[in-house]
Enzyme design. Structure first.
Site, PDB file in Angstrom:
ATOM      1  CB  ILE A  20     135.380 -46.830 101.178  1.00  0.00           C
ATOM      2  CG1 ILE A  20     135.535 -45.740 100.101  1.00  0.00           C
ATOM      3  CG2 ILE A  20     133.903 -47.062 101.487  1.00  0.00           C
ATOM      4  CD1 ILE A  20     134.957 -46.102  98.738  1.00  0.00           C
ATOM      5  CG  ASP A  68     148.545 -59.453  97.485  1.00  0.00           C
ATOM      6  OD1 ASP A  68     147.544 -59.727  96.791  1.00  0.00           O
ATOM      7  OD2 ASP A  68     149.380 -58.590  97.168  1.00  0.00           O
ATOM      8  CE  LYS A  94     141.303 -44.911  95.708  1.00  0.00           C
ATOM      9  NZ  LYS A  94     140.613 -44.018  96.628  1.00  0.00           N
ATOM     10  CB  SER A 134     132.587 -48.042  90.550  1.00  0.00           C
ATOM     11  OG  SER A 134     132.755 -46.765  90.000  1.00  0.00           O
ATOM     12  CE1 TYR A 158     138.453 -49.444  90.240  1.00  0.00           C
ATOM     13  CE2 TYR A 158     136.991 -47.921  89.083  1.00  0.00           C
ATOM     14  CZ  TYR A 158     137.338 -48.624  90.221  1.00  0.00           C
ATOM     15  OH  TYR A 158     136.562 -48.512  91.353  1.00  0.00           O
ATOM     16  CE  LYS A 162     135.965 -51.854  91.817  1.00  0.00           C
ATOM     17  NZ  LYS A 162     136.057 -52.454  93.130  1.00  0.00           N
ATOM     18  CG  ASN A 212     139.331 -39.497  92.710  1.00  0.00           C
ATOM     19  OD1 ASN A 212     139.944 -40.376  93.310  1.00  0.00           O
ATOM     20  ND2 ASN A 212     138.685 -39.726  91.595  1.00  0.00           N
ATOM     21  CG  ASP A 308     136.571 -36.834  83.189  1.00  0.00           C
ATOM     22  OD1 ASP A 308     136.636 -37.978  83.677  1.00  0.00           O
ATOM     23  OD2 ASP A 308     137.138 -35.837  83.676  1.00  0.00           O
TER      24      ASP A 308
HETATM   25  P1  NAD Z   1     141.670 -47.512  98.835  1.00  0.00           P
HETATM   26  O1  NAD Z   1     142.789 -47.674  97.899  1.00  0.00           O
HETATM   27  O2  NAD Z   1     141.790 -46.491  99.901  1.00  0.00           O
HETATM   28  O3  NAD Z   1     141.332 -48.911  99.524  1.00  0.00           O
HETATM   29  C1  NAD Z   1     141.549 -50.126  98.878  1.00  0.00           C
HETATM   30  C2  NAD Z   1     142.409 -50.985  99.795  1.00  0.00           C
HETATM   31  O4  NAD Z   1     142.614 -52.267  99.196  1.00  0.00           O
HETATM   32  C3  NAD Z   1     143.796 -50.394 100.042  1.00  0.00           C
HETATM   33  O5  NAD Z   1     144.009 -50.291 101.436  1.00  0.00           O
HETATM   34  C4  NAD Z   1     144.759 -51.378  99.389  1.00  0.00           C
HETATM   35  O6  NAD Z   1     145.979 -51.470 100.100  1.00  0.00           O
HETATM   36  C5  NAD Z   1     143.961 -52.670  99.442  1.00  0.00           C
HETATM   37  N1  NAD Z   1     144.290 -53.661  98.413  1.00  0.00           N
HETATM   38  C6  NAD Z   1     144.393 -53.479  97.082  1.00  0.00           C
HETATM   39  N2  NAD Z   1     144.716 -54.635  96.478  1.00  0.00           N
HETATM   40  C7  NAD Z   1     144.807 -55.584  97.442  1.00  0.00           C
HETATM   41  C8  NAD Z   1     145.120 -56.971  97.444  1.00  0.00           C
HETATM   42  N3  NAD Z   1     145.413 -57.630  96.312  1.00  0.00           N
HETATM   43  N4  NAD Z   1     145.119 -57.633  98.620  1.00  0.00           N
HETATM   44  C9  NAD Z   1     144.850 -56.989  99.768  1.00  0.00           C
HETATM   45  N5  NAD Z   1     144.554 -55.678  99.830  1.00  0.00           N
HETATM   46  C10 NAD Z   1     144.541 -54.985  98.680  1.00  0.00           C
HETATM   47  O7  NAD Z   1     140.353 -47.242  97.965  1.00  0.00           O
HETATM   48  P2  NAD Z   1     138.883 -46.846  98.437  1.00  0.00           P
HETATM   49  O8  NAD Z   1     138.579 -45.509  97.881  1.00  0.00           O
HETATM   50  O9  NAD Z   1     138.710 -47.083  99.866  1.00  0.00           O
HETATM   51  O10 NAD Z   1     138.040 -47.884  97.589  1.00  0.00           O
HETATM   52  C11 NAD Z   1     137.553 -49.085  98.139  1.00  0.00           C
HETATM   53  C12 NAD Z   1     136.772 -49.842  97.086  1.00  0.00           C
HETATM   54  O11 NAD Z   1     135.714 -49.040  96.602  1.00  0.00           O
HETATM   55  C13 NAD Z   1     137.596 -50.235  95.856  1.00  0.00           C
HETATM   56  O12 NAD Z   1     137.168 -51.512  95.439  1.00  0.00           O
HETATM   57  C14 NAD Z   1     137.214 -49.195  94.832  1.00  0.00           C
HETATM   58  O13 NAD Z   1     137.376 -49.690  93.527  1.00  0.00           O
HETATM   59  C15 NAD Z   1     135.771 -48.962  95.177  1.00  0.00           C
HETATM   60  N6  NAD Z   1     135.255 -47.655  94.753  1.00  0.00           N
HETATM   61  C16 NAD Z   1     135.856 -46.515  95.201  1.00  0.00           C
HETATM   62  C17 NAD Z   1     135.355 -45.272  94.819  1.00  0.00           C
HETATM   63  C18 NAD Z   1     136.002 -43.997  95.266  1.00  0.00           C
HETATM   64  O14 NAD Z   1     135.680 -42.932  94.699  1.00  0.00           O
HETATM   65  N7  NAD Z   1     136.862 -43.979  96.260  1.00  0.00           N
HETATM   66  C19 NAD Z   1     134.222 -45.203  93.997  1.00  0.00           C
HETATM   67  C20 NAD Z   1     133.642 -46.398  93.565  1.00  0.00           C
HETATM   68  C21 NAD Z   1     134.161 -47.601  93.957  1.00  0.00           C
HETATM   69  C1  WQD Z   2     134.993 -35.489  89.264  1.00  0.00           C
HETATM   70  C2  WQD Z   2     134.847 -34.274  88.345  1.00  0.00           C
HETATM   71  C3  WQD Z   2     136.445 -34.222  86.565  1.00  0.00           C
HETATM   72  C4  WQD Z   2     139.969 -33.735  89.128  1.00  0.00           C
HETATM   73  C5  WQD Z   2     136.137 -41.374  89.582  1.00  0.00           C
HETATM   74  C6  WQD Z   2     136.141 -42.718  88.917  1.00  0.00           C
HETATM   75  C7  WQD Z   2     134.930 -43.484  89.344  1.00  0.00           C
HETATM   76  C8  WQD Z   2     134.852 -43.571  90.863  1.00  0.00           C
HETATM   77  C9  WQD Z   2     134.940 -42.220  91.479  1.00  0.00           C
HETATM   78  C10 WQD Z   2     136.042 -45.537  91.552  1.00  0.00           C
HETATM   79  C11 WQD Z   2     135.004 -34.605  86.859  1.00  0.00           C
HETATM   80  C12 WQD Z   2     136.648 -33.066  87.505  1.00  0.00           C
HETATM   81  C13 WQD Z   2     138.689 -33.897  88.638  1.00  0.00           C
HETATM   82  C14 WQD Z   2     140.640 -32.504  88.909  1.00  0.00           C
HETATM   83  C15 WQD Z   2     138.691 -31.687  87.750  1.00  0.00           C
HETATM   84  N1  WQD Z   2     135.967 -44.284  91.418  1.00  0.00           N
HETATM   85  N2  WQD Z   2     138.056 -32.894  87.961  1.00  0.00           N
HETATM   86  N3  WQD Z   2     139.963 -31.514  88.226  1.00  0.00           N
HETATM   87  O1  WQD Z   2     135.877 -39.124  87.444  1.00  0.00           O
HETATM   88  O2  WQD Z   2     133.638 -38.724  88.547  1.00  0.00           O
HETATM   89  O3  WQD Z   2     134.968 -40.673  89.191  1.00  0.00           O
HETATM   90  O4  WQD Z   2     136.113 -41.556  91.004  1.00  0.00           O
HETATM   91  O5  WQD Z   2     135.267 -46.370  91.216  1.00  0.00           O
HETATM   92  O6  WQD Z   2     135.053 -44.748  88.797  1.00  0.00           O
HETATM   93  O7  WQD Z   2     136.116 -42.529  87.516  1.00  0.00           O
HETATM   94  O8  WQD Z   2     135.721 -38.447  89.906  1.00  0.00           O
HETATM   95  O9  WQD Z   2     136.839 -36.800  91.335  1.00  0.00           O
HETATM   96  O10 WQD Z   2     138.097 -37.759  89.373  1.00  0.00           O
HETATM   97  O11 WQD Z   2     136.209 -36.177  88.974  1.00  0.00           O
HETATM   98  O12 WQD Z   2     138.129 -30.767  87.150  1.00  0.00           O
HETATM   99  O13 WQD Z   2     141.790 -32.298  89.311  1.00  0.00           O
HETATM  100  O14 WQD Z   2     135.893 -33.351  88.642  1.00  0.00           O
HETATM  101  O15 WQD Z   2     136.645 -33.822  85.232  1.00  0.00           O
HETATM  102  O16 WQD Z   2     134.124 -33.781  86.164  1.00  0.00           O
HETATM  103  P1  WQD Z   2     135.038 -39.192  88.628  1.00  0.00           P
HETATM  104  P2  WQD Z   2     136.810 -37.305  89.950  1.00  0.00           P
END
Ligand code: NAD
Ligand code: WQD
Length: 357
Positions: A20, A68, A94, A134, A158, A162, A212, A308
């Protein structure tokens, strides 16, 4: 810096080489912001920054610090060098399931890292922050959608990191509210982001066995994995499979640009859902991807994944009203862009050999 500090202002993006973060860095630069990136590369590589430079035809490299958040002095050094107007704080671990096996690592990294960052911000009089939260912070209710004041509760470490970090931001906001030290904080609760930059040059590098759904489906589509495992078809949903609120990564990135702007308007503390407001089931997602890539996507129905729930969809109206944010990309766009990225980069930013290390 002091009131007489005339140096250029930067947005500091922690976790800015991650999924992101990198797409947000691109959007910020497109909108004319100067950006400095900090990441410890624990879950990313620097390559996305090179891709951004290529996409935007930048002449100079984006400033990057391999640091870090657990090392206070390293963060402080970045603030001393750059005059930062706002921090976007993405850096975190995450993986939900991993957090249940290694809770201390999650508390240490996510919580400890955030406390260090907030201390360094205070020390350097940086008042504005946009924080990645999240949908996972909402207590499951079985309702059609979650608003920002729906009840909060988490079932895994996790999610608790948050929730705690939201509270820490709220606490320090409250201590200075109404004074000249007032913070501006926008907490964004993301629903399920996926997709890639429409160029196909940037996307999610989810590793060999993605946790995911969408990166997993993409790996099946490209032939790297055999079949999708559908985690449960006995949920109380339209077709029995889980329903989620998916949002295009470029829409999500744009929400951060709007949030940075919001902090610059002295917004105080704000919390917004970032999602589309529409729910799609796992089977619908497999079908949508099948159409986008015009190939077969084999799947099997397996048992439910622990933790889930049946349906998680947001009410996006507050972000629309207060932030002017509304999703622009459709499900079809998300699948098309994911497929373009996955096809051009079947092993993400790395080669196959690098990836299996
Ligand atoms: P990502 O793992 O691709 O990005 C996170 C980055 O943070 C990574 O590049 C990692 O190297 C860096 N990082 C972790 N710990 C660190 C530290 N101690 N010091 C410096 N860098 C560090 O994940 P993302 O999907 O891009 O997620 C970004 C943010 O969004 C996270 O906080 C995650 O919890 C949150 N989030 C993600 C999702 C999702 O579905 N991807 C959903 C909700 C919230
Ligand atoms: C989506 C749907 C699974 C994988 C997670 C974190 C949430 C946020 C986003 C960070 C569900 C189903 C999944 C697979 C499947 N991240 N599934 N087969 O669980 O909604 O959210 O990521 O903050 O905190 O919990 O996302 O993509 O893992 O799952 O059937 O191989 O797909 O059961 O219904 P989720 P997901």
């Amino acid at each position: 810096g002091s009131a007489f500090d005339t140096r250029k202002e930067y947005i500091l993006v922690t976790g800015g080489t991650g999924y992101i973060g990198s797409h947000t860095v691109l959007k910020l630069i497109e909108e004319g912001y100067d950006v400095v990136v900090l990441d410890n590369l624990s879950n990313s590589v620097v390559e996305p920054l090179r891709r951004i430079e290529r996409i935007l035809g930048l002449k100079n490299q984006i400033p990057f610090y391999e640091a870090d958040l657990l090392n206070y002095d390293d963060i402080n050094a970045v603030f001393k060098k750059y005059r930062v107007s706002c921090v976007i704080h993405f850096a975190a671990l995450k993986a939900v399931e991993e957090s249940t096996r290694e809770p201390l690592r999650y508390y240490d990294n996510n919580f400890g890292g955030t406390v260090n960052l907030l201390k360094a911000m205070q020390e350097n009089s940086v008042k504005n922050i946009v924080f990645s939260s999240s949908a996972t912070v909402y207590e499951y209710s079985g309702k059609d959608s979650y608003t920002e004041d729906s009840k909060l509760a988490c079932t895994n470490p996790y999610g608790r990191t948050k929730l705690f970090m939201e509270s820490v931001i709220e606490d320090i906001y409250n201590t200075a509210a109404g004074t000249d030290k007032q913070m501006n904080a926008v907490i964004l609760r993301y629903f399920n982001p996926f997709g890639a930059h429409p160029s196909g040059l940037m996307g999610e590098d989810a590793g060999q066995l993605p946790n995911n759904l969408m990166p997993y489906i993409a790996q099946v589509a490209v032939g790297e994995l055999d079949k999708v495992h559908v985690f449960g078809a006995d949920y109380n949903t339209k077709d029995g499979t889980g329903v989620r609120d998916f949002i295009h990564i470029m829409d999500l990135a744009r929400a951060h640009v709007y949030s940075v702007k919001k902090t610059s308007e002295n917004c105080g503390l704000k919390v917004y859902n970032v999602g589309s407001g529409s729910g799609y089931s796992v089977l619908e997602m497999i079908e949508a991807m099948k159409e986008a890539c015009n190939c077969q996507i084999p799947f099997v129905i397996d048992g439910r994944r622990s933790g889930d729930v049946d349906k998680v969809v947001c009410d996006p109206t507050k972000a629309e009203r207060e932030l002017g944010f509304k999703v622009e990309y459709t499900l079809k766009d998300m699948c098309r862009d994911l497929w373009r990225w996955q096809q051009a980069n079947p092993h993400g930013y790395r080669t196959k050999a690098e990836k299996s290390n």
